[in-house]
Design a protein around this motif. Structure first.
Motif, PDB file in Angstrom:
ATOM      1  N   VAL A  61       0.851  -1.188   0.000  1.00  0.00           N
ATOM      2  CA  VAL A  61       0.000   0.000   0.000  1.00  0.00           C
ATOM      3  C   VAL A  61       0.891   1.243   0.000  1.00  0.00           C
ATOM      4  CG1 VAL A  61      -1.709   1.310   1.306  1.00  0.00           C
ATOM      5  CG2 VAL A  61      -1.906  -1.177   1.136  1.00  0.00           C
ATOM      6  N   GLU A  62       0.752   2.060  -1.034  1.00  0.00           N
ATOM      7  CA  GLU A  62       1.600   3.236  -1.168  1.00  0.00           C
ATOM      8  C   GLU A  62       1.020   4.472  -0.494  1.00  0.00           C
ATOM      9  OE1 GLU A  62       3.975   3.077  -5.173  1.00  0.00           O
ATOM     10  OE2 GLU A  62       1.906   2.494  -5.621  1.00  0.00           O
ATOM     11  N   GLY A  63      -0.245   4.423  -0.100  1.00  0.00           N
ATOM     12  CA  GLY A  63      -0.837   5.525   0.636  1.00  0.00           C
ATOM     13  C   GLY A  63      -0.382   5.535   2.086  1.00  0.00           C
ATOM     14  N   ARG A  64      -0.814   6.561   2.813  1.00  0.00           N
ATOM     15  CA  ARG A  64      -0.413   6.723   4.212  1.00  0.00           C
ATOM     16  C   ARG A  64      -1.643   6.972   5.069  1.00  0.00           C
ATOM     17  NH1 ARG A  64       4.720  10.736   2.833  1.00  0.00           N
ATOM     18  NH2 ARG A  64       5.801   9.217   1.496  1.00  0.00           N
ATOM     19  N   SER A  65      -1.684   6.340   6.203  1.00  0.00           N
ATOM     20  CA  SER A  65      -2.825   6.489   7.098  1.00  0.00           C
ATOM     21  C   SER A  65      -2.993   7.939   7.531  1.00  0.00           C
ATOM     22  CB  SER A  65      -2.645   5.601   8.336  1.00  0.00           C
ATOM     23  OG  SER A  65      -3.658   5.873   9.290  1.00  0.00           O
ATOM     24  N   LEU A  66      -4.255   8.372   7.575  1.00  0.00           N
ATOM     25  CA  LEU A  66      -4.569   9.727   8.026  1.00  0.00           C
ATOM     26  C   LEU A  66      -4.872   9.789   9.516  1.00  0.00           C
ATOM     27  CD1 LEU A  66      -6.852  10.814   5.041  1.00  0.00           C
ATOM     28  CD2 LEU A  66      -4.415  11.298   5.368  1.00  0.00           C
ATOM     29  N   LEU A  67      -4.797   8.655  10.209  1.00  0.00           N
ATOM     30  CA  LEU A  67      -5.100   8.677  11.648  1.00  0.00           C
ATOM     31  C   LEU A  67      -4.176   9.607  12.434  1.00  0.00           C
ATOM     32  CD1 LEU A  67      -6.195   5.086  12.732  1.00  0.00           C
ATOM     33  CD2 LEU A  67      -7.559   7.012  11.911  1.00  0.00           C
ATOM     34  N   PRO A  68      -2.885   9.737  12.095  1.00  0.00           N
ATOM     35  CA  PRO A  68      -2.073  10.711  12.832  1.00  0.00           C
ATOM     36  C   PRO A  68      -2.646  12.127  12.771  1.00  0.00           C
ATOM     37  CG  PRO A  68      -0.646   9.224  11.626  1.00  0.00           C
ATOM     38  CD  PRO A  68      -2.050   8.927  11.180  1.00  0.00           C
ATOM     39  N   ILE A  69      -3.242  12.514  11.641  1.00  0.00           N
ATOM     40  CA  ILE A  69      -3.867  13.836  11.549  1.00  0.00           C
ATOM     41  C   ILE A  69      -5.183  13.834  12.307  1.00  0.00           C
ATOM     42  CG2 ILE A  69      -4.820  15.569   9.979  1.00  0.00           C
ATOM     43  CD1 ILE A  69      -2.888  14.587   7.847  1.00  0.00           C
ATOM     44  N   LEU A  70      -5.984  12.786  12.134  1.00  0.00           N
ATOM     45  CA  LEU A  70      -7.278  12.706  12.808  1.00  0.00           C
ATOM     46  C   LEU A  70      -7.132  12.717  14.321  1.00  0.00           C
ATOM     47  CD1 LEU A  70      -8.860   9.989  10.507  1.00  0.00           C
ATOM     48  CD2 LEU A  70      -9.646  12.350  10.688  1.00  0.00           C
ATOM     49  N   HIS A  71      -6.026  12.179  14.824  1.00  0.00           N
ATOM     50  CA  HIS A  71      -5.790  12.118  16.273  1.00  0.00           C
ATOM     51  C   HIS A  71      -4.852  13.216  16.760  1.00  0.00           C
ATOM     52  CE1 HIS A  71      -6.926   7.534  16.346  1.00  0.00           C
ATOM     53  NE2 HIS A  71      -7.907   8.328  15.944  1.00  0.00           N
ATOM     54  N   LYS A  72      -4.585  14.175  15.897  1.00  0.00           N
ATOM     55  CA  LYS A  72      -3.767  15.360  16.227  1.00  0.00           C
ATOM     56  C   LYS A  72      -2.353  14.996  16.656  1.00  0.00           C
ATOM     57  CE  LYS A  72      -4.555  19.997  18.023  1.00  0.00           C
ATOM     58  NZ  LYS A  72      -5.330  20.862  18.932  1.00  0.00           N
ATOM     59  N   ARG A  73      -1.813  13.940  16.040  1.00  0.00           N
ATOM     60  CA  ARG A  73      -0.417  13.578  16.297  1.00  0.00           C
ATOM     61  C   ARG A  73       0.506  14.132  15.215  1.00  0.00           C
ATOM     62  NH1 ARG A  73      -2.601   8.247  16.746  1.00  0.00           N
ATOM     63  NH2 ARG A  73      -1.300   7.641  14.960  1.00  0.00           N
ATOM     64  N   ALA A  74      -0.088  14.613  14.107  1.00  0.00           N
ATOM     65  CA  ALA A  74       0.701  15.168  13.013  1.00  0.00           C
ATOM     66  C   ALA A  74      -0.169  16.149  12.235  1.00  0.00           C
ATOM     67  CB  ALA A  74       1.194  14.046  12.089  1.00  0.00           C
ATOM     68  N   ASP A  75       0.489  17.086  11.574  1.00  0.00           N
ATOM     69  CA  ASP A  75      -0.236  18.052  10.747  1.00  0.00           C
ATOM     70  C   ASP A  75      -0.364  17.577   9.302  1.00  0.00           C
ATOM     71  OD1 ASP A  75      -0.632  19.858  12.822  1.00  0.00           O
ATOM     72  OD2 ASP A  75       1.316  20.817  12.475  1.00  0.00           O
ATOM     73  N   SER A  76       0.533  16.681   8.877  1.00  0.00           N
ATOM     74  CA  SER A  76       0.506  16.199   7.504  1.00  0.00           C
ATOM     75  C   SER A  76       1.181  14.842   7.434  1.00  0.00           C
ATOM     76  CB  SER A  76       1.208  17.185   6.566  1.00  0.00           C
ATOM     77  OG  SER A  76       2.577  17.305   6.909  1.00  0.00           O
ATOM     78  N   VAL A  77       0.983  14.152   6.306  1.00  0.00           N
ATOM     79  CA  VAL A  77       1.633  12.854   6.112  1.00  0.00           C
ATOM     80  C   VAL A  77       2.441  12.818   4.822  1.00  0.00           C
ATOM     81  CG1 VAL A  77      -0.074  11.558   7.450  1.00  0.00           C
ATOM     82  CG2 VAL A  77      -0.462  11.920   4.992  1.00  0.00           C
TER      83      VAL A  77
END
Length: 567
Positions: A413-429
């Motif tokens: 899978v070449e995409g990246r999970s958006l959960l870090p943004i959804l959980h406010k652990r990151a601003d972007s992936v």
């Protein structure tokens, strides 16, 4: 991050904190829905309160882009989490090859039922299945033929009279039970109007777009497939599920039942985003697309007005069905345990940039709405916010997989999970979005005299600059900071040569990725001592004698090197 929820939307709601177990995903996709034709994304006249409420319950990703601005390749990327040049289904009707893992393939080992209700635009790899002895009507054959989804009900629409598209027997049978004796009610009822004297007016003709479809609202395609999705949820029981609810509207034929057919008159229509300068000396590929029949049709103000009336009505109908569906989840107590993803497979030019349809990379075509609602408490801090992070369609698969607790599989899978943004652990992936288009199947290629192998376009967008590589031609370049409407192509401007060179290097870096080694991960390879493993298996390459082998197997050879001893 900014707050979402303009217009008629209700205040944001927070899921109950007592429910921590989550188990379902409702993956909703519209077809040809522009990113900016919702009130939560800024349309001043088209109010979509139910979709707005989803944005208030989750995160609206405001800069999401498809992997290809046309149905089939875009959807195959959505379902595999892979770029078009990786999965190989480069245009409508080109099969997704047997062996490409899809969302369903990743979820089934986790005990999740992955089902389809609606459209996929999937073309099965019949030759590959035959070669492997996979019968299309077998359990595994059906999954391989339907993008890895259990086909609870596939409804692709687009079944006019003729051999190209299969008829959807379930919908036709439903319409006949409703009292329509027509041989093809999809075409003659759901997508046609009727004159007072009984003359049937086909919805394929844009001059009929502002007339009401013969079908009643409740029996037209969008409410029908919503009802079938609700049937699936009723029947699913307690096992976790991921339902792909895929609408075939507001894709053409542009026609909608009453009362939606005349809700949005010309006073609600936004003017086309275009300039005469765009037609003065366009990039050859862009210029050729401007000459397509559908582009010329949308340059006629009367035609555009009729189509927009229907297009906006179709979106309003979808929004009303979202309200019906969300109320159903509430009634069944599923709201607090269901992730919701709402998106589109691409946009629609609607006359912008002198274009109709989609296929090139202006935001009207390649940018999509994307709302993700994670019901868990970990996502509470981000509810109702708008993220300006760059997102790609391939990020949906790893996000859903992550939600169900699956391990990341970046070698597939070449995409990246958006959960870090959804959980406010990151601003972007990611710091760049990529989209690809193979126009070899279009008449544009023949008129330009381009070989099939060279009919390729690739977009790279870094959040400000949009670079488009065109094989055999100069590149296109737009500065969305100073030119947000993308009216000025800087690809031939000598002042931008250095910037274009930087994008060319970035494009080269991207093309060098390893995307076909999907059977073994980088981690598996890194953890494996190949030389020692071969020695233990009796494969003795380069050893001068048994002493060297014994030292290698015992580890003393490496320890000797570390201490500087000479043997």
């Amino acid at each position: 991050m900014t707050e979402t929820g303009r217009g008629a939307a209700a205040p944001a709601t927070t899921p109950r904190q007592s429910r921590t177990m989550t188990r379902n995903v409702l993956f909703i996709m519209c077809d040809q829905l522009r990113w900016d034709y919702l009130s939560c994304t800024g349309h001043p006249h088209l109010h979509t309160p139910n979709i707005d409420r989803l944005a208030q319950r989750g995160v609206l990703f405001d800069r999401a882009y498809v992997q290809s601005p046309i149905c089939g390749p875009s959807r195959m990327s959505f379902y595999t989490g892979r770029y078009v040049s990786s999965h190989g289904s480069t245009w409508n009707g080109i099969p997704l090859k047997v062996g490409e893992m899809t969302l369903g393939d990743h979820l089934r080992p986790l005990g999740v039922r992955a089902a389809l209700c609606g459209k996929t635009h999937m073309t099965a790899d019949v030759e590959g299945m035959r070669r492997l002895g996979l019968a299309p009507d077998s359990e595994i054959g059906a999954l391989v033929s339907e993008c890895g989804f259990e086909p609870y009900e596939r409804e692709d629409g687009l079944h006019p009279d003729g051999p190209r598209y299969p008829r959807n027997d379930a919908y036709d049978a439903y319409m006949k039970r409703r009292g329509w004796p027509d041989e093809n009610p999809w075409q003659s009822v759901a997508n046609s109007a009727e004159e007072e004297d009984g003359t049937i007016l086909s919805g394929w003709f844009m001059d009929n777009a502002d007339k009401p479809a013969r079908a009643a609202d409740e029996e037209s395609e969008t409410p029908y497939i919503t009802g079938r999705a609700m049937d699936f949820i009723r029947e699913a029981g307690d096992a976790p599920w991921c339902l792909h609810l895929s609408y075939i509207k507001p894709h053409w034929p542009y026609i909608v039942p009453a009362p939606y057919h005349d809700m949005y008159g010309p006073e609600t229509h936004l003017p086309p985003v275009r300039s005469e300068a765009e037609r003065a000396d366009p990039h050859p590929v862009y210029g050729a697309f401007m000459e397509e029949r559908v582009s010329r049709a949308f340059c006629d103000d009367g035609t555009r007005t009729r189509v927009l009336t229907a297009y906006m009505g179709l979106i309003k109908q979808i929004d009303d069905q979202m309200g019906r569906l969300m109320a159903f989840l509430d009634e069944r107590g599923l709201t607090d345990e269901t992730m919701i993803v709402f998106t589109s497979d691409h946009g629609d030019y609607l006359g912008d940039h002198w274009m109709g349809e989609k296929e090139l990379f202006h935001d009207a075509s390649a940018r999509i709405p994307l709302i993700v609602v994670d019901p868990r408490p970990e996502a509470d801090a981000m509810r109702g916010l708008k993220s300006d992070a760059l997102v790609e369609a391939i990020d949906v698969v790893p996000t859903i997989l992550d939600f169900f607790g699956g391990e990341a599989v970046p070698h597939i899978v070449e995409g990246r999970s958006l959960l870090p943004i959804l959980h406010k652990r990151a601003d972007s992936v990611r710091d760049i979005a990529v989209s690809e288009y193979d126009y070899s199947m279009r008449d544009v290629r023949r008129r330009l005299g381009v070989a099939v192998k060279d009919a390729r376009l690739t977009m790279l967008f870094d959040g400000r600059w949009k670079y488009i590589f065109a094989e055999g031609f100069r590149p296109m370049l737009f500065d969305l900071e100073t030119d947000p409407d993308e009216l000025t192509d800087l690809g031939a401007d000598p002042a931008c040569a250095d910037r274009i060179a930087r994008f060319e290097r970035r494009f080269f870096d991207w093309t060098r990725r390893i995307s076909q080694r999907t059977t073994r991960s980088d981690a598996w390879i890194a953890a494996r001592d190949t030389v020692l493993g071969e020695a233990k298996a009796g494969i003795l390459i380069g050893y001068r004698n048994e002493d060297e082998l014994r030292d290698a197997l015992s580890g003393t050879e490496h320890r000797g090197k570390k201490t500087g001893k000479v043997r």
